[in-house]
Design an enzyme around this catalytic site. Structure first.
Site, mmCIF file in Angstrom:
data_model
loop_
_atom_site.group_PDB
_atom_site.id
_atom_site.type_symbol
_atom_site.label_atom_id
_atom_site.label_comp_id
_atom_site.label_asym_id
_atom_site.label_seq_id
_atom_site.Cartn_x
_atom_site.Cartn_y
_atom_site.Cartn_z
ATOM 1 N N SER A 69 44.250 -50.154 -9.697
ATOM 2 C CA SER A 69 45.620 -50.619 -9.864
ATOM 3 C C SER A 69 46.566 -49.411 -9.888
ATOM 4 C CB SER A 69 45.732 -51.472 -11.133
ATOM 5 O OG SER A 69 46.989 -52.069 -11.242
ATOM 6 N N ASP A 83 43.552 -61.026 -5.189
ATOM 7 C CA ASP A 83 44.372 -60.239 -6.119
ATOM 8 C C ASP A 83 45.811 -60.718 -6.023
ATOM 9 O OD1 ASP A 83 45.705 -58.336 -7.589
ATOM 10 O OD2 ASP A 83 44.927 -56.610 -6.485
ATOM 11 N N HIS A 93 42.328 -59.149 -9.418
ATOM 12 C CA HIS A 93 42.798 -57.768 -9.576
ATOM 13 C C HIS A 93 41.820 -56.901 -10.369
ATOM 14 C CE1 HIS A 93 45.772 -54.608 -9.483
ATOM 15 N NE2 HIS A 93 45.811 -54.523 -10.799
#
Length: 573
Positions: free
Chosen positions: A225, A459, A497
């Site tokens: 991320s 995601d 994610h």
């Protein structure tokens, strides 16, 4: 086998697992020792001068240097309503190591310091691994756990003999002000953008020289991320500093993402808001249209590219009044908005002019609760509003705050009529700071660096197509053959994610080390889901396909085994 495990005492299982993991890395040829570890650790308390850090700073203060004994693996107890990344369900075993905690002082006395933790094992393998952060950071990464997507049945980097490094990126989350408020200070903003990771990297090298008498032979960076963005920023801005980088679900096009988040939040202020029940309706419709595209019905959209061409959200439009079985016109438009690119009227950094729409699949992850899929990231449990609250989506929480504090520098700004073109100069400045979109990686390649990007196709925190777009830009800039020498892109359908929803466990650190140090480039890999209780038996495995291949069931074989699937080379989206 399961019966005997169930009967075994939990503590005994954990101890056995810890011994097995530590034993697995005890024969590395790189180990060094022969010094008094406690004395060597205590000697690290001396301050680090600014001259040892490659960017302007006030030098570093070492607050503590403590020799810690090895610890056995333990199972973590995450909050039941916040599923952790698979690699976070354990606190892995650690060897004896020196834990060094301190702060790099700012140049601007009003700026916060950069906190860091460097863990130096008593038996070193000559390498270091720096771990990235997440969200807007502000929390010290201790670097004692597993890296992104790691298999929990494998030893931690620290147990393998790596020096491990973490930072809070140069500000501290005080919990009494918005996550993004630090950006009002220019030095704190630049530290978060890229400088903190470079400064902490340089400081860690100095500590390694002091502890072991020499610097590291190889340096690695792994992040997910925001941490993935950090890794790409290192490859682009400081190409000599790291030899191998893994960026999972990286927030590459940072400005584009948060602008798209705000767009979607505003689109849901009226009748366009999708309730959790509406989200489940969409989820079921997408599965009905697309689940079988990978030749197996398993609750996962295995070919989201093909699904994007096949599924039309207008199929859910109510023909009369709104009912639980259909969507109104504004809600259908919300779906189109989420899955359509955001086009800028002016270029961002590196000539980027758009942010891609999201993929299809995984909309209902987490059910009707506030975790996973649309509800967590894009729709929330109530429409977007100011101030943000526990009912807000994280996309609105992150996106609105990013625009308010980074671009407008006004935490009370009303974004109802926000248009990036009205603030093009400032948007461009933030893009040049934050976006990791420079396609020219020739210096990183010349250094011998290797880069792996992994995108999760379900995601909804960031679009997986942003990473795909970046990969394509690098190929366009440098050519396919040169890119194949140092860069890989992998995609995982069904994974969200943080890596839930599909197998994501893979020893990417070993993959990087093998590529960097032995020259063996990775091809298609294998990802696993593991039982979170020792000895961590494999529950499911799937191929990890190298882009542009897509995953497809062979039509026969045990569905839980990777051998029953293949990576099909087809035209990229």
């Amino acid at each position: 086998m399961k019966a005997s495990l169930a009967a075994a005492p939990r503590a005994a299982l954990l101890s056995l697992a810890a011994l097995a993991l530590l034993g697995g890395c005890s024969a590395t040829p790189w180990q060094r020792g022969g010094v008094d570890a406690e004395a060597a650790c205590s000697a690290l308390m001396a301050p680090v001068p600014a001259s040892a850090i490659g960017l302007p700073s006030g030098g570093a203060v070492i607050e503590s240097a403590t020799l810690l004994p090895g610890n056995a693996l333990t199972l973590t107890n995450p909050l039941p309503f916040i599923p952790p990344p698979p690699e976070a369900v354990v606190q892995p075993a650690t060897p004896p190591y020196c834990k060094v905690v301190g702060a790099i002082q700012p140049v601007d006395p009003k700026a916060p310091s950069i906190r860091f933790q460097v863990n130096l094992p008593s038996r070193w393998n000559g390498r270091s691994l720096q771990l990235g952060g997440g969200g807007f950071n502000g929390v010290l990464v201790t670097a004692t756990g597993l890296p992104p997507s790691a298999r929990i049945d494998q030893p931690s980097p620290l147990a393998r003999g790596f020096v491990t490094v973490g930072t809070d990126s140069g500000h501290q989350d005080l919990r009494v002000e918005p996550l993004q408020a630090f950006a009002l200070n220019d030095e704190a903003l630049e530290n978060f953008a890229h400088a903190a990771y470079k400064k902490v990297r340089d400081l860690s090298v100095e500590l390694m020289k002091r502890r072991y008498g020499q610097g590291p032979e190889r340096m690695y960076f792994m992040g997910s991320s925001e941490g993935g963005r950090e890794g790409l920023a290192m490859a682009q801005r400081y190409p000599q500093d790291f030899d191998g980088i893994f960026a999972r679900a990286p927030v590459i096009n940072w400005v584009g993402l948060h602008t798209a988040d705000v767009r979607l939040g505003l689109a849901q202020r009226g009748e366009g808001w999708l309730s959790p029940a509406d989200v489940m309706l969409v989820h079921k419709a997408v599965l009905s249209a697309c689940d079988a595209l990978d030749w197996r019905v398993d609750g996962i959209v295995g070919n989201p590219q093909l699904c994007g061409a096949q599924f039309d959200p207008a199929s859910l439009l109510c023909r009369e009044g709104k009912t639980p079985a259909c969507l109104n016109a504004a809600q259908v438009e919300t779906l189109r908005t989420l899955h359509a690119p955001y086009e800028f009227s002016f270029p961002l950094a590196n000539g980027v002019r758009s942010y891609p729409g999201w993929a299809w699949g995984g909309e209902g992850a987490g059910g009707t609760g506030p975790v996973g899929g649309y509800v967590s990231w894009q729709t929330g449990t109530a429409p977007a509003a100011h101030p943000v609250s526990s009912t807000s989506s994280r996309g609105w929480l992150y996106g609105s705050g990013a625009i308010q504090y980074f671009v407008l520098r006004d935490g009370t700004a009303d974004l109802s009529n926000y248009k990036p073109e009205d603030h093009a100069q400032r948007v461009g400045e933030i893009s040049r700071l934050m976006d990791a979109t420079d396609p020219d990686l020739s210096a990183f390649r010349a250094h011998g660096g290797k880069l792996v990007i992994s995108e999760h196709m379900a995601d909804y925190a960031q679009s997986p197509y942003a990473g795909i777009a970046y990969y394509r830009s690098v190929v366009e800039k440098m050519g396919q053959d040169p890119v194949d020498e140092f860069m890989r892109l992998y995609t995982t359908p069904g994974a969200d994610h943080v890596g839930t929803g599909a197998p994501v466990g893979v020893d990417m650190l070993d993959t990087l080390v093998t590529w960097v140090e032995s020259g063996r480039a990775p091809l298609d890999l294998v990802q696993v889901s593991l039982d979170p209780v020792p000895p961590f038996p494999v529950l499911q495995s799937r191929p990890m396909c190298r882009w542009p291949a897509t995953l497809r069931y062979r039509g026969h074989g045990e569905p839980q085994r990777a051998s029953s699937y293949q990576c099909v080379r087809s035209a990229p989206r």
